[in-house]
Design an enzyme around this catalytic site. Structure first.
Site, short mmCIF file in Angstrom:
data_model
loop_
_atom_site.label_atom_id
_atom_site.label_comp_id
_atom_site.label_asym_id
_atom_site.label_seq_id
_atom_site.Cartn_x
_atom_site.Cartn_y
_atom_site.Cartn_z
N TYR A 97 -10.26 0.52 41.24
CA TYR A 97 -9.62 1.26 40.28
C TYR A 97 -8.39 0.00 39.85
CZ TYR A 97 -12.47 5.01 39.30
OH TYR A 97 -13.01 5.67 39.73
N TYR A 136 -14.87 5.06 47.53
CA TYR A 136 -12.79 4.86 47.48
C TYR A 136 -13.29 5.51 48.29
CZ TYR A 136 -12.32 7.20 43.60
OH TYR A 136 -12.48 8.37 42.42
N ARG A 146 -15.31 9.45 47.87
CA ARG A 146 -16.13 9.29 46.79
C ARG A 146 -16.96 9.18 47.28
NH1 ARG A 146 -15.02 11.55 42.27
NH2 ARG A 146 -16.83 12.74 42.91
N HIS A 149 -19.86 6.63 41.61
CA HIS A 149 -20.03 7.95 40.33
C HIS A 149 -19.35 6.78 39.02
CE1 HIS A 149 -15.62 8.22 41.91
NE2 HIS A 149 -15.33 8.66 40.69
N HIS A 151 -17.32 8.18 35.12
CA HIS A 151 -16.34 8.67 34.85
C HIS A 151 -17.21 8.52 33.67
CE1 HIS A 151 -13.81 10.32 38.02
NE2 HIS A 151 -13.82 8.85 37.98
FE LIG Z 1 -13.38 7.92 40.05
#
Ligand SMILES: [Fe+2]
Length: 228
Positions: A97, A136, A146, A149, A151
């Site tokens: 991110y 990640y 994770r 995905h 969000h």
């Molecule tokens: Fe996330």
């Protein structure tokens, strides 16, 4: 067949930080009339034409697998919800991110910011062009990663049509290890969070594609919220 249970565990020992922030007292149900209270309305003027194309927010093409994510926003009776604001945010192809708190050793991509938004059309349709996000690590447990995905945040027409959740990709080997995915307890409700690969929607030599319909409301087919 029993009804699908779309309840999400908010105090979920396997997802450690929920212990610190879950409600410790019984939830107060909002009066029914609050559900139908008109929500904020977002007009076209707040959006730029490329807001729903996350590959156009830098000076060049971002790295990774270009994808189209498309679907419909529906109420629990299957009727389209038009003019709803859908916002997305996600990691880049390397699973990173663009955020100060994400310092894991994967590269940032100068051509990928990771946020987008769109208004649903008259038939409740939305469409994003983006890059398939990478998995990640997140430190919740030994070697926790994770599943890929995106969000999603949705402002429908009423307060009862507010939803924050995550969309997943089919066949991800990380599902079985992910306590956020499993905070949705019913396996049938988990399936409501997984997009479908859609060969008909792909564009030759340009992009793969997924469809994901979102259902707002208290019904059994409604898309579960995010415990995150
Ligand atoms: Fe996330």
């Amino acid at each position: 067949m029993t009804e699908i249970d779309t309840e999400v565990a908010v105090d979920w020992a396997e997802y450690r930080s929920t212990r610190l922030r879950h409600p410790s007292r019984a939830l107060v149900p909002l009066p029914e009339r609050f559900r139908d209270l008109a929500g904020p309305v977002f007009g076209e003027q707040v959006l730029d034409p490329h807001d729903n194309d996350l590959t156009k927010h830098g000076d060049g093409e971002p790295l990774g697998e270009r994808i189209i994510v498309q679907g419909r926003l529906l109420d629990e009776n299957g009727r389209p919800i038009p003019d709803a604001l859908i916002e997305v945010w996600q990691a880049n192809a390397g699973g990173r991110y663009r955020h100060d708190r994400d310092q894991h050793p994967a590269p940032l991509d100068p051509n990928f910011l990771g946020g987008g938004r769109v208004l649903t059309d008259a038939e409740g349709r939305y469409r994003f062009v983006t890059i398939k996000p990478g998995a990640y690590p997140w430190g919740n447990h030994e070697n926790a990663w994770r599943p890929a995905h995106i969000h999603f945040s949705i402002f429908g027409r009423q307060f009862g049509e507010r939803l924050v959740t995550q969309m997943y990709f089919p066949g991800d080997p990380l599902f079985e290890y992910d306590p956020i995915f499993h905070a949705v307890r019913d396996p049938r409700a988990q399936q409501l969070l997984i997009a479908k690969f859609d060969i008909a929607l792909t564009q030759p030599e340009w992009a793969l594609a997924y469809t994901w319909d979102i259902v707002l409301g208290p019904g059994a087919s409604s898309t579960p919220p995010d415990v995150d």
